[in-house]
Design an enzyme around this catalytic site. Structure first.
Site, PDB file in Angstrom:
ATOM      1  CG  HIS A 137     -14.250 -62.831  29.002  1.00 16.98           C
ATOM      2  ND1 HIS A 137     -14.017 -64.180  28.977  1.00 16.98           N
ATOM      3  CD2 HIS A 137     -13.122 -62.246  28.522  1.00 16.98           C
ATOM      4  CE1 HIS A 137     -12.797 -64.416  28.508  1.00 16.98           C
ATOM      5  NE2 HIS A 137     -12.237 -63.257  28.224  1.00 16.98           N
ATOM      6  CG  ASP A 214     -15.305 -61.320  35.054  1.00 17.56           C
ATOM      7  OD1 ASP A 214     -14.191 -61.056  35.550  1.00 17.56           O
ATOM      8  OD2 ASP A 214     -15.466 -61.516  33.832  1.00 17.56           O
ATOM      9  CD  GLN A 217     -10.393 -56.232  31.719  1.00 17.73           C
ATOM     10  OE1 GLN A 217      -9.706 -55.213  31.880  1.00 17.73           O
ATOM     11  NE2 GLN A 217      -9.967 -57.244  30.983  1.00 17.73           N
ATOM     12  CE  LYS A 240      -8.012 -60.667  31.956  1.00 15.61           C
ATOM     13  NZ  LYS A 240      -7.580 -60.368  30.589  1.00 15.61           N
ATOM     14  CB  CYS A 380     -12.897 -63.890  25.128  1.00 15.06           C
ATOM     15  SG  CYS A 380     -11.365 -64.703  24.667  1.00 15.06           S
TER      16      CYS A 380
END
Length: 425
Positions: A137, A214, A217, A240, A380
């Site tokens: 991302h 990261d 997700q 999220k 993104c």
């Protein structure tokens, strides 16, 4: 049939927005990869705090300020337990993007000599290397590009196989004595791939490099133990994972956070200030300048309580079943190509795809006309789209409140779009 792992009817009743209609159709929300819906429990927790405890945390000496501070810090402790780390290793941010920038700018400040000897390991210069992947991302790419530009370090990139998995042999060749940082997504927001964290951590730590994960997700969908994963830093966003917007989390190993020079400076993160110099508090306070996102942190804690109550294992199994159904359905439509690995690879319940002859925005609009919300564009993540020869995709992403019928409705709408746009001949 999906496995009987979740009480979907009860779960859906907790989300007010799922009962509405869009364009005369029942609302089907399949865009949780961008932002999730919020259950009543989260809305109620944030509202209750605002109505009963609004006050400046860590500042006031009056009763309500003390109560607010206790609730704020209790929320931090609940988030820490959720990801298997200590409360002093959790920093509140506005979002994951801010968290990554915090690390990168802290390292930039160290490279300018700030932080003294304790910050030596964060210093970068010519000849040093920062490693990312081709699937990142922009939030986990652009800050590292900027850090490289400011310090003279070199940015290196681990490429992707044609099925969307990382080239681990390439990673082993790239990560070496010059590597200072290895930053990568736990789960790709485009490909759905669950990356091999342990393999990359082992390579990075063997080279003496820091690992930045990261987890945007993964935190909403997978049982996440950052301590067990042995990463040095990690970030994720509240919005999220059923939480409010405007709040995110940065995890950092305590000894690293206490050595990293701060990024944002001002009130609440200091011990002593004179007209010529300042001394900073230990982490996490040293990274929380200014008025905090207090009600949002309370809401995020309620969100992780909700996820814990449902069970991350059950959520993961439910989404795995939805994801398989989605891949099977899309794979049966002529002219549809799904980016990333298909069956047999570890992935979450999302799929980004192209329909030959139809722009992704048109596919998304066709679905929206039927009340089905999906994401369109480059998400993104332009480099990964470029890697697969497309400028944009349509992305369907599932979560704990989605049903098999909703996935089927979306797949049918994608199939019907080919006839509508005249590409089924």
């Amino acid at each position: 049939m999906l496995p009987d792992t979740l009480d979907i009817t009860a779960i859906r009743a907790d989300f007010p927005i799922l009962s509405r209609e869009v364009n005369g159709h029942p609302f089907v929300y399949l865009d949780s990869g961008a932002t999730s819906q919020k259950p009543r429990q989260v809305l109620d927790a944030e509202r209750a705090f605002v109505e009963n405890f609004t006050s400046a945390v860590h500042r006031g000496a009056h009763t309500v300020a003390g109560e607010a501070t206790e609730l704020f810090e209790d929320a931090r402790a609940r988030i820490a337990r959720f990801v298997g780390v200590g409360a002093d290793e959790i920093v509140w941010t506005s979002n994951a993007t801010e968290g990554i920038n915090l690390i990168a700018y802290g390292m930039s400040n160290a490279s300018l000599g700030r932080g003294g000897q304790a910050a030596e390991r964060f210093r970068l210069g010519a000849g040093d290397e920062i490693v990312v992947t081709e699937a990142e991302h922009h939030a986990n790419l652009v800050p590292w590009q900027e850090l490289a530009a400011r310090t003279g370090a070199t940015l290196r990139v681990i490429g992707l196989e044609d099925d969307g998995r990382l080239r681990l042999d390439e990673a082993a060749a790239i990560i070496g004595p010059r590597t200072k940082v290895v930053a990568f997504a736990h789960v790709s927001n485009v490909l759905g791939t669950v990356n091999p964290v342990s393999s990359l951590v082992d390579l990075a730590h063997a080279a003496g490099a820091l690992v930045v994960l990261d987890a945007c997700q993964s935190a909403p969908h997978l049982a996440l133990n950052l301590g067990a994963l042995d990463v040095d830093f990690a970030v994720f966003s509240g919005h999220k994972m059923l939480g409010p917007t405007g709040v995110g989390v940065l995890y950092g190993r305590a000894e690293l956070l206490n050595a990293l020079p701060p990024f944002l400076t001002g009130g609440s993160m200091i011990t002593t200030v004179t007209l010529t110099e300042t001394e900073y508090l230990p982490a996490p306070a040293r990274f929380e300048a200014g008025t905090q996102r207090v009600s949002q942190a309370i809401g995020l804690a309620a969100a992780v309580d909700y996820l814990d109550a449902v069970g991350l294992g059950a959520i993961e199994a439910h989404e795995e079943a939805l994801g398989g159904r989605l891949l099977d359905g899309l794979g049966a439509i002529p002219g549809v190509r799904v980016l990333g690995p298909t069956h047999g690879a570890e992935r979450v319940g999302l799929a980004s795809f192209v329909v030959d002859g139809i722009h992704s925005h048109d596919v998304g609009q066709f679905l929206d006309d039927r009340g089905i919300a999906v994401r369109v564009g480059h998400h993104c993540a332009q480099p990964v789209h470029r890697r697969f020869g497309v400028t944009a995709t349509t992305r369907i992403s599932t979560y704990l409140y989605n049903t098999a019928d909703e996935v089927d409705a979306a797949v049918q709408a994608v199939a019907d779009s080919r006839a509508f746009f005249g590409v089924d001949r």
